[in-house]
Design a protein around this motif. Structure first.
Motif, short mmCIF file in Angstrom:
data_model
loop_
_atom_site.label_atom_id
_atom_site.label_comp_id
_atom_site.label_asym_id
_atom_site.label_seq_id
_atom_site.Cartn_x
_atom_site.Cartn_y
_atom_site.Cartn_z
N ASP A 124 54.97 28.51 86.24
CA ASP A 124 55.58 28.89 85.24
C ASP A 124 54.79 28.95 84.21
OD1 ASP A 124 55.26 26.23 84.88
OD2 ASP A 124 57.16 25.89 84.31
N PHE A 125 53.39 29.58 84.48
CA PHE A 125 52.36 29.41 83.35
C PHE A 125 52.51 30.66 82.47
CE2 PHE A 125 50.08 27.51 86.95
CZ PHE A 125 49.23 26.78 86.10
N LYS A 126 51.95 30.23 81.13
CA LYS A 126 52.51 31.37 79.87
C LYS A 126 51.18 31.17 79.08
CE LYS A 126 57.43 30.37 79.34
NZ LYS A 126 58.43 29.53 78.74
N PRO A 127 51.04 32.39 78.40
CA PRO A 127 49.77 32.24 77.63
C PRO A 127 49.83 31.13 76.55
CG PRO A 127 50.60 34.72 77.58
CD PRO A 127 51.56 33.54 78.12
N SER A 128 48.64 30.36 76.28
CA SER A 128 48.51 29.60 75.42
C SER A 128 48.78 30.02 73.87
CB SER A 128 47.27 28.78 75.38
OG SER A 128 46.76 28.21 74.04
N THR A 129 49.52 29.10 73.22
CA THR A 129 49.89 29.64 71.77
C THR A 129 48.76 29.74 70.83
OG1 THR A 129 50.42 27.24 71.21
CG2 THR A 129 52.29 28.57 71.87
N LYS A 130 47.39 29.22 71.51
CA LYS A 130 46.12 29.20 70.53
C LYS A 130 45.34 30.44 70.98
CE LYS A 130 46.68 25.76 68.02
NZ LYS A 130 48.18 25.43 68.01
N ASN A 131 45.99 31.41 71.80
CA ASN A 131 45.09 32.66 71.97
C ASN A 131 45.05 33.58 71.14
OD1 ASN A 131 45.10 31.56 74.68
ND2 ASN A 131 46.12 33.23 75.84
N GLN A 132 44.12 34.65 71.19
CA GLN A 132 44.00 35.62 70.36
C GLN A 132 45.05 36.50 70.58
OE1 GLN A 132 39.96 37.39 69.80
NE2 GLN A 132 39.00 35.59 70.57
N PRO A 133 45.33 37.33 69.55
CA PRO A 133 46.80 38.28 69.76
C PRO A 133 46.51 39.11 71.03
CG PRO A 133 45.99 38.29 67.34
CD PRO A 133 44.95 37.57 68.46
N GLY A 134 47.81 39.30 71.72
CA GLY A 134 47.73 39.89 73.04
C GLY A 134 46.82 39.43 74.28
#
Lengths: 368, 368
Positions: free
Chosen positions: A27-37
Motif C-alpha cells: 500500500d505504498f504512497k508517495p511521501s508527503t515530502k516529495n516534489q510536486p508530481g
C-alpha cells in the motif's frame, strides 16, 4: 527484467520480510515530502520506504536511509534504467534526512524535496506517524512565518531569522506577546523548525484548540561561522550569544510587539541548540526565564543559579537516553526547581522527537 | 593525473579559448549561490563557470549549463574521482538554473543551492553582473518576506503566498500601502521572486535610495493544479484567477494594511506569469490599474478596454524579441495608453532580465 529475475527478487524480498517477521504491505504512497508530481520515494502503512531513481548507465545506486548500521538500502537496476529498492525494515515514524550514492558520489533523490541538515541540503522523507494530526495543515487560522534580515555589527552583515507570528497578531495592534527563541541542531539552519519541524502548524493547531495562548517564536542560525561546524567540544558560545542577546533580541523587541522582559522570554533548542541554550541561559540568567533542552542534554541543580527560573523543560526520544532525562528531572525537582520532562515513544535523535517535544513544551511556557 | 594528461588538457582548454578568441582567466571564485562552505561550482570574472563533482565510479558526468545547443558541459574525470570541466564560453550575467546528468540520471550539483524551476528543484549558479549592486544585500533597513497560508475554498486547502512588507511597515501602524501582485514563470513557484529574483532586496535598496515609495508585493503559486503545468495553449485561467481575485486579494486586504482599491493595485508577471497577468487584467478590468508583462508578451490597443489604466509596462531581454516589445509599445502609445518599456541588454529569458525589469518597473507604479 526477465520473469526469472522478478521471481528471484520477489523471493529475496519475501525472505527479508519473513526474517523480520513481517510481510510488506503493498500500500505504498508517495511521501508527503516529495516534489510536486513525483511518485517516488514512497512509504507504506508499516513504515517501509521504497525508492526509484533513474540512472541507466550507473553501476551502483545506494540510498543512505535504512536500518542502522547496515549502510542504508542498496537499489537494484531494472531494464528500464531505473534503480529500485525498499528498506529492509520499517523506519521510525516521522521525518528523516537521506541522500543517494551514485557510483561513489553523493547526490539527492530527484523525487524528494530538500532540507538543510548535515551541513548540506539533504533529501527528506516522511513516514506517516500515528499522531501526525498535531502538525497537519488544517482549516484553522494560520499565523505567519516572517523572514527578517537584522543588522549584526558583530558579524558585519545582515543575518536572517524567521519569526512566527500567531493568528490575530496583525489584527490586535495593541496586544503584546511573549517570545520563544528556538534553535536548530548541528548541521541544520534557521529553516529547520519550520520546514522539518512544522513549528508554525503545531502552534496554529494548539492555538485553534485553545490549548495555548498565542506567542511569537524566533528562529535564527545558531552558528556564526557559516562553514566550520565541527569541534563541539571546544565550542565557543560567545559569537552566537552576542548575535542572539545583543543583536537579535533588541531587534525583535523593537520591530515586533513583544513583552520585552525576562519573564516573557524563553530559550530552547534541539541537540546542539540545546547545548547552546544551556550555555546562554547560564551565562545570561537575566535574559530568559523558561529553558528547554530537546535531546540537548540536562541541567544539574548546581548549574542553575537563577532562583526564579520559571520552567526547565527536558526531553528526548525513547531511543536516545531517556534515563538521563528522568534522573536529571528528579534531581531538579528535589532541589526545588520547576521542571517538566517528556519522552517521545519509539523515536530517536530525529525531528519526530522534537515536533512532539515542542507540542509538549509550549503549553507550559509563559503560564506563570 | 599524469603530467602528459595535464599538458594535453591545458592544450585542449587553450584551444577552445583561442577558438572563441579569449583566454580563460584563472580568477575563479565559488558562486554566491553555493551551499555554505562549498568551493564548487565556481565562476570567473569573464563569466565562465567551472564544475567539480565527485563520482569516482561513474562513466559520464555532464552539466546542463553551457553554450546554447551544444548539450551543456561534459566533465572529465580526474584520478581523484572528481569530474571537472569549464563552460566552453562565458555565460550570460545573472542567475541560471542547471542540473547534472550522472550516467543517464538527472541530479543536482551537491555544491549548489536549489531553486524551483522547470517543475523541479534545480541547482542554481550566479554569474556576477556589472550591475549586481541593485540586488545586493546591503547595510540598509530591510523589509520582511512573510509566509502566509490563506484559505482557498475553491481548491479546498490553505495555499501559500509570500508578502514583502517594506521597512517601517510595523512601525507605522496607521499607514496603508499599495500592493503589487507579482507572478513567477512556468515550472517555478511562489519562492522564485525572492530566492532567484531578490525582489525583497531590490525593494529594500530602492526604498533606501529614496527612489520609490514603499508598497507591498504579494507572490503566490500561479497554477492551481500542482502537477500538470503543460498545455499552455489550452490553458484555463479560471482556477488561478479565482484563487487570486476572489481569495488571495480579500485575504491580503483584510490581514495587511493595504489601500484596497484598483488605483493602488498592480498585477505583473514573468513569462507564463505575464500571460496570466494579461488574461486576468483583461477579464477583471476593475481590479488592477497597473499591468506588467516581463518577457510575457504584449497588449494590443484593442485588447485593453480599461480607459483609465494607469500604466502598461512591457519588457524583455535583448536576446529575446525586443522588436515585438518596441512595436507594441509604439502602438499603445499611439492609441493614447500610458506605456513604458524596457529592454535588458545582453540577457535572455532568464532571471537577470526580470530582476532588471522589476527595478525599472517599480518606480513607475502607484505614482498617479
Amino acid at each position: 527484467m526477465t520473469h526469472y529475475k522478478i521471481a528471484l527478487l520477489s523471493f529475496l524480498c519475501l525472505g527479508t520480510s519473513i526474517a523480520l517477521g513481517q510481510t510488506i504491505k503493498e500500500d505504498f504512497k508517495p511521501s508527503t515530502k516529495n516534489q510536486p508530481g513525483k511518485e517516488y520515494p514512497q512509504v507504506n502503512s508499516q513504515g517501509y520506504a521504497r525508492f526509484r531513481i533513474e540512472a541507466p548507465a550507473a553501476d551502483s545506486v545506494r540510498v543512505s536511509l535504512g536500518l542502522g548500521g547496515r549502510g542504508g538500502t542498496l537499489l537494484e537496476k531494472g531494464e528500464d534504467g531505473f534503480w529500485t529498492g525498499t528498506t529492509e525494515g520499517p523506519m521510525d515514524e516521522g521525518f528523516h534526512y537521506y541522500h543517494v550514492n551514485v557510483d561513489g558520489g553523493t547526490f539527492n533523490d530527484p523525487g524528494a524535496k530538500n532540507y538543510y541538515g548535515s551541513v548540506r541540503w539533504e533529501s527528506g522523507i516522511e513516514i506517516p506517524a500515528y499522531d501526525q494530526d498535531f502538525y497537519a495543515l488544517k482549516d484553522v487560522s494560520h499565523g505567519k512565518v516572517e523572514q527578517i534580515l537584522f543588522p549584526s555589527p558583530s558579524t558585519n552583515t545582515s543575518r536572517r531569522a524567521f519569526v512566527y507570528t500567531p493568528p490575530g497578531y496583525a489584527k490586535n495592534p495593541n496586544k503584546k506577546y511573549p517570545v520563544l527563541y528556538l534553535q536548530h541542531g548541528w548541521g541544520e539552519n534557521e529553516t529547520a523548525w519550520s520546514n522539518q519541524g512544522h513549528a508554525n502548524l503545531i502552534m496554529d493547531n494548539l492555538i485553534a484548540e485553545g490549548k495555548i495562548e498565542p506567542f511569537l517564536i524566533v528562529m535564527t542560525y545558531g552558528m556564526t561561522n557559516e562553514i566550520k561546524f565541527g569541534g563541539l567540544r571546544s565550542f565557543d558560545i560567545t559569537p552566537f550569544q552576542t548575535v542572539l542577546v545583543d543583536e537579535l533580541i533588541p531587534y525583535v523587541d523593537e520591530n515586533f510587539r513583544t513583552i520585552a522582559d525576562e519573564d516573557h522570554r524563553a530559550l530552547a533548542g534541539l541537540s546542539m541548540g540545546g547545548m547552546e541554550t544551556k550555555m546562554i541561559t547560564l551565562n545570561k540568567p537575566d535574559v530568559f526565564s523558561y529553558y528547554g533542552l530537546l535531546s540537548g542534554g540536562t541541567y544539574a541543580p548546581e548549574d542553575v543559579d537563577k532562583e526564579d527560573v520559571k520552567l526547565i523543560f527536558l526531553s528526548c526520544g525513547s531511543k536516545e537516553r531517556p534515563k538521563a532525562i528522568k534522573a536529571a528531572t528528579e534531581k531538579l525537582k528535589e532541589a526545588g526547581y520547576p521542571v517538566a520532562s517528556y519522552i517521545s515513544e519509539g523515536t530517536a535523535h530525529e525531528f519526530q522527537t522534537w515536533r512532539r517535544s515542542l507540542k509538549e513544551m509550549v503549553p507550559k511556557l509563559f503560564t506563570k
